[in-house]
Scaffold this active site. Structure first.
Site, PDB file in Angstrom:
ATOM      1  N   LYS A  77     -37.735   9.252  -3.889  1.00  0.00           N
ATOM      2  CA  LYS A  77     -37.350  10.194  -4.967  1.00  0.00           C
ATOM      3  C   LYS A  77     -36.733  11.295  -3.991  1.00  0.00           C
ATOM      4  O   LYS A  77     -36.062  11.801  -4.689  1.00  0.00           O
ATOM      5  CB  LYS A  77     -38.713  10.586  -5.506  1.00  0.00           C
ATOM      6  CG  LYS A  77     -38.909  11.686  -6.484  1.00  0.00           C
ATOM      7  CD  LYS A  77     -40.040  11.718  -6.866  1.00  0.00           C
ATOM      8  CE  LYS A  77     -41.093  12.465  -6.166  1.00  0.00           C
ATOM      9  NZ  LYS A  77     -41.981  11.424  -5.369  1.00  0.00           N
ATOM     10  N   THR A  79     -34.581  10.643  -1.628  1.00  0.00           N
ATOM     11  CA  THR A  79     -33.180  10.319  -1.229  1.00  0.00           C
ATOM     12  C   THR A  79     -32.552  10.624  -2.652  1.00  0.00           C
ATOM     13  O   THR A  79     -31.305  10.920  -2.518  1.00  0.00           O
ATOM     14  CB  THR A  79     -33.430   8.620  -1.006  1.00  0.00           C
ATOM     15  OG1 THR A  79     -34.300   8.626   0.044  1.00  0.00           O
ATOM     16  CG2 THR A  79     -31.907   8.318  -0.740  1.00  0.00           C
ATOM     17  N   ARG A 100     -39.821  19.767  -0.408  1.00  0.00           N
ATOM     18  CA  ARG A 100     -41.091  20.034   0.558  1.00  0.00           C
ATOM     19  C   ARG A 100     -40.946  19.666   1.965  1.00  0.00           C
ATOM     20  O   ARG A 100     -40.040  18.851   2.095  1.00  0.00           O
ATOM     21  CB  ARG A 100     -42.114  19.244  -0.132  1.00  0.00           C
ATOM     22  CG  ARG A 100     -42.774  19.566  -1.337  1.00  0.00           C
ATOM     23  CD  ARG A 100     -43.937  18.873  -1.873  1.00  0.00           C
ATOM     24  NE  ARG A 100     -43.433  17.272  -1.927  1.00  0.00           N
ATOM     25  CZ  ARG A 100     -44.064  16.344  -2.172  1.00  0.00           C
ATOM     26  NH1 ARG A 100     -45.466  16.281  -2.092  1.00  0.00           N
ATOM     27  NH2 ARG A 100     -43.526  14.887  -2.391  1.00  0.00           N
ATOM     28  N   LYS A 111     -45.125   6.334   5.961  1.00  0.00           N
ATOM     29  CA  LYS A 111     -43.773   6.302   5.581  1.00  0.00           C
ATOM     30  C   LYS A 111     -42.851   6.608   6.577  1.00  0.00           C
ATOM     31  O   LYS A 111     -41.566   6.063   6.393  1.00  0.00           O
ATOM     32  CB  LYS A 111     -43.682   7.750   4.940  1.00  0.00           C
ATOM     33  CG  LYS A 111     -44.440   7.759   3.375  1.00  0.00           C
ATOM     34  CD  LYS A 111     -43.755   8.794   2.473  1.00  0.00           C
ATOM     35  CE  LYS A 111     -44.197   8.764   1.094  1.00  0.00           C
ATOM     36  NZ  LYS A 111     -43.745   9.992   0.586  1.00  0.00           N
ATOM     37  N   ALA A 279     -49.290  15.700  -3.681  1.00  0.00           N
ATOM     38  CA  ALA A 279     -49.472  15.670  -5.126  1.00  0.00           C
ATOM     39  C   ALA A 279     -50.694  15.109  -5.556  1.00  0.00           C
ATOM     40  O   ALA A 279     -51.069  15.094  -6.832  1.00  0.00           O
ATOM     41  CB  ALA A 279     -48.152  15.104  -5.795  1.00  0.00           C
ATOM     42  N   PHE A 307     -45.145  12.037  -5.753  1.00  0.00           N
ATOM     43  CA  PHE A 307     -45.496  10.655  -6.281  1.00  0.00           C
ATOM     44  C   PHE A 307     -44.839  10.694  -7.684  1.00  0.00           C
ATOM     45  O   PHE A 307     -43.670  11.005  -7.962  1.00  0.00           O
ATOM     46  CB  PHE A 307     -46.728  10.632  -6.354  1.00  0.00           C
ATOM     47  CG  PHE A 307     -47.578  10.521  -4.917  1.00  0.00           C
ATOM     48  CD1 PHE A 307     -47.315   9.326  -4.120  1.00  0.00           C
ATOM     49  CD2 PHE A 307     -48.518  11.545  -4.385  1.00  0.00           C
ATOM     50  CE1 PHE A 307     -47.788   9.335  -2.975  1.00  0.00           C
ATOM     51  CE2 PHE A 307     -48.995  11.341  -3.141  1.00  0.00           C
ATOM     52  CZ  PHE A 307     -48.714  10.252  -2.468  1.00  0.00           C
ATOM     53  N   PHE A 387     -32.224  -0.932  -4.258  1.00  0.00           N
ATOM     54  CA  PHE A 387     -32.359  -1.130  -2.847  1.00  0.00           C
ATOM     55  C   PHE A 387     -31.657  -2.359  -2.552  1.00  0.00           C
ATOM     56  O   PHE A 387     -31.006  -3.169  -3.274  1.00  0.00           O
ATOM     57  CB  PHE A 387     -33.995  -1.515  -2.676  1.00  0.00           C
ATOM     58  CG  PHE A 387     -34.819  -0.289  -2.220  1.00  0.00           C
ATOM     59  CD1 PHE A 387     -35.515  -0.050  -1.290  1.00  0.00           C
ATOM     60  CD2 PHE A 387     -34.977   0.450  -3.412  1.00  0.00           C
ATOM     61  CE1 PHE A 387     -36.184   0.804  -1.086  1.00  0.00           C
ATOM     62  CE2 PHE A 387     -35.713   1.531  -3.309  1.00  0.00           C
ATOM     63  CZ  PHE A 387     -36.693   1.946  -1.962  1.00  0.00           C
ATOM     64  N   TRP A 415     -28.315   5.956  -1.471  1.00  0.00           N
ATOM     65  CA  TRP A 415     -28.848   5.552   0.075  1.00  0.00           C
ATOM     66  C   TRP A 415     -27.585   5.023   0.663  1.00  0.00           C
ATOM     67  O   TRP A 415     -27.206   5.435   1.853  1.00  0.00           O
ATOM     68  CB  TRP A 415     -29.946   4.348  -0.136  1.00  0.00           C
ATOM     69  CG  TRP A 415     -30.520   4.369   1.537  1.00  0.00           C
ATOM     70  CD1 TRP A 415     -31.758   4.848   1.973  1.00  0.00           C
ATOM     71  CD2 TRP A 415     -29.980   3.151   2.349  1.00  0.00           C
ATOM     72  NE1 TRP A 415     -31.750   4.282   3.144  1.00  0.00           N
ATOM     73  CE2 TRP A 415     -31.003   3.339   3.556  1.00  0.00           C
ATOM     74  CE3 TRP A 415     -28.908   2.669   2.372  1.00  0.00           C
ATOM     75  CZ2 TRP A 415     -30.645   2.743   4.816  1.00  0.00           C
ATOM     76  CZ3 TRP A 415     -28.784   1.642   3.357  1.00  0.00           C
ATOM     77  CH2 TRP A 415     -29.548   1.831   4.650  1.00  0.00           C
TER      78      TRP A 415
END
Length: 562
Positions: A77, A79, A100, A111, A279, A307, A387, A415
């Protein structure tokens, strides 16, 4: 099948990038010399004096980026947020990004980093993912200073008649450390304080983080800090920071942290990164100050909420937008093939394998999040965040679903391609902004009862049939009504991987009940936290945390952040 070429890691791409000295953004953004406070060559804080100077300037438009329910590693998200900002600038728009700050908990846990990815990152990513400008450390210090002041008051005679069995303020640490969830403090005799049970939360779950992110200036910050409830007396009356008389000291500890942080993307799009509440256990949005400042410095602000739309977006639209008077122009719903396949029954280990049947089974999850955004009367675009393991057939199946339903959809390859890979998304977002009827409004009225507000969220956003409250939660609601706290917004604490409060129920569960086990009043922040299921305010580390892959070379270059 999409061809695989030699793939660089996020950190390799970041370390090969050329950054502009941050002061070069002053003219572009209309920032005065005295308003920019440098933190090295590529980071700076912006003085709040800028907001006073630009008070009469029109606000830029806000676009919110949200997502479907993610896999444990997230769905890119941030990205997409970065890539969309870069793409809009490629189209000649004056766009800025507001994100954030990453927490060290998930960075060291699952992560490995949260600064975007590939060619859509905010830089310098190593510093952003680690200590950055020290904001989260300042919040940790303020939180724990308050805990120390509270325990000292009790030790020095307890003039406020605080019941040590009813202390609700916890210490915090910005790491995942399950061993600290329940502790005992004050052991060792009379000189060491009063023994009592205590515990730690993760810093991003601290109410001070929520206050920090919802305050509009230093004065508002101090007023909100003063309202924080830390304990109850023997007569069960709330004890606040103002009662302890330390709101000034806490504000002093945060006076520099409250200034937003200016950085840049890999394509030199300016970004403000400030504040970092989770979140799933907090409200999941960057600071109001940073978002409002970005509105003064640009024409379009791209921001994200943590999220899926059931958590971050719901809280952005019901809490942050309400408090900050922000009217979003459009929403981007990030969907990934791998997350949809997981919602369709595929295990995490098999997500890289083509499975169109599972993808189609998981589309119900995307559909529910779309319905949530529609309930807020906001236009949206579905962004397929591709992806490298996604096949053309899988992408075509997802696009076909959206086109059949009449949903705006854009294949997003930010990406791999940076802003160039988000041009279609950017153009569709601009079209969606033109379609905005400006009929947005929160889902509930704050004057409604606590159970009704929670039921509205549970039924409209989660798809639940009912809400049940534990005996403890029922007693708390009666107490809050007597104290006049029942007219506050609700901040739901819930599992991020499911629409329900049961993380094993993927896809679009039906005929389920949300169980509220207890509440946590965040009076300084201005909302009531409702804890559902087994949600933890201090996460634990996985069996093989990302920290195992991290290192630093002899030249001080970070390794293993991704």
């Amino acid at each position: 099948m999409k061809t695989n070429k030699q793939i660089k890691s996020d950190i390799e791409i970041a370390q090969a990038a050329t950054l502009k000295p941050i002061q070069q953004f002053k003219e572009q953004l209309n920032i005065l010399d005295e308003e920019l406070e440098l933190h090295g060559h590529y980071k700076a804080k912006i003085s709040l004096d800028l907001m006073k100077r630009l008070e009469g300037q029109p606000d830029g438009k806000v676009v919110l980026v949200t997502a479907i329910n993610p896999t444990p590693a997230g769905e890119g998200k941030s990205t997409v947020t970065v890539g969309l900002g870069q793409a809009l600038n490629k189209l000649g728009k004056n766009a800025m990004i507001a994100l954030r700050e990453p927490s060290l908990g998930p960075t060291m846990g699952i992560k490995g980093g949260a600064a975007g990815g590939g060619y859509s990152q905010v830089l310098p990513m190593e510093e952003i993912n680690l200590h950055f400008t020290g904001d989260i450390h300042a919040i940790t210090t303020a939180n724990n200073a308050l805990a120390a002041f509270l325990d000292n008051h009790i030790h020095q005679g307890n003039d406020l008649q605080i019941d040590t069995r009813r202390i609700v303020w916890k210490r915090v640490l910005d790491l995942n450390d399950r061993a600290l969830r329940q502790v005992v403090v004050g052991l060792g005799g009379p000189m060491q304080g009063v023994p009592r049970e205590d515990g730690f939360d993760i810093t991003v779950a601290s109410e001070i983080m929520a206050v920090f992110c919802l305050a509009t200036d230093l004065k508002d910050l101090k007023q909100r800090l003063a309202k924080i409830v830390v304990a109850y007396t023997f007569d069960q009356e709330p004890v606040t920071v103002a009662d302890l008389g330390v709101e000034g000291a806490l504000t002093l500890l945060l006076k520099d942290a409250i200034k937003p942080n200016l950085v840049q993307t890999i394509e030199h799009t300016p970004a403000l990164i400030h504040g970092g509440p989770f979140a799933n256990i907090a409200h999941g949005c960057n600071s109001v100050i940073a978002t409002k400042m970005a509105q003064k410095l640009s024409d379009i602000v791209i921001t994200e909420a943590g999220f899926g739309a059931d958590l971050g977006a719901e809280k952005f639209l019901n809490i942050k937008s309400r408090f900050a008077d922000i009217q979003p122009e459009a929403v981007v719903i990030v969907a990934t093939i791998r997350a949809l396949k997981m919602h369709g029954g595929v295990s995490k280990q098999e997500l890289h394998m083509e499975n169109i049947e599972a993808l189609q089974a998981g589309l119900s999850n995307l559909q529910k999040h779309i319905e949530t955004i529609q309930a807020f009367n906001l236009p949206f675009v579905v962004a397929i965040n591709r992806f490298t393991s996604d096949t053309d057939q899988e992408v075509d199946a997802l696009k076909a679903f959206c086109e059949k339903e009449g949903y705006a959809v854009a294949l997003t390859e930010v990406w791999e391609k940076g802003g160039e890979g988000g041009l279609d998304l950017a153009e569709q977002v601009l079209q969606a902004m033109e379609q905005n009827t400006h009929s947005f409004k929160p889902l509930y009225d704050v004057s409604d009862t606590i159970p009704n507000k929670i039921l509205k969220i549970a039924q409209t956003v989660y798809g639940a049939k009912a809400v049940e409250f534990s005996d403890k939660a029922k007693k708390q609601m009666a107490q809050y009504e007597a104290l006049g706290w029942d007219n506050l917004p609700i901040c739901m604490a819930k599992s991020p991987v499911s629409l329900s409060d049961d993380p094993t129920k993927l896809g679009r569960p039906t005929d389920f009940t949300i169980t509220i086990r207890e509440f946590k009043p965040s009076i300084g922040a201005g909302f009531l936290v409702a804890l559902s299921g087994n949600i933890m305010t201090m996460p634990g580390l996985p069996k093989a945390p990302s920290a195992l892959k991290m290192d630093v070379d002899e030249d001080g270059r970070a390794l293993g952040l991704f």
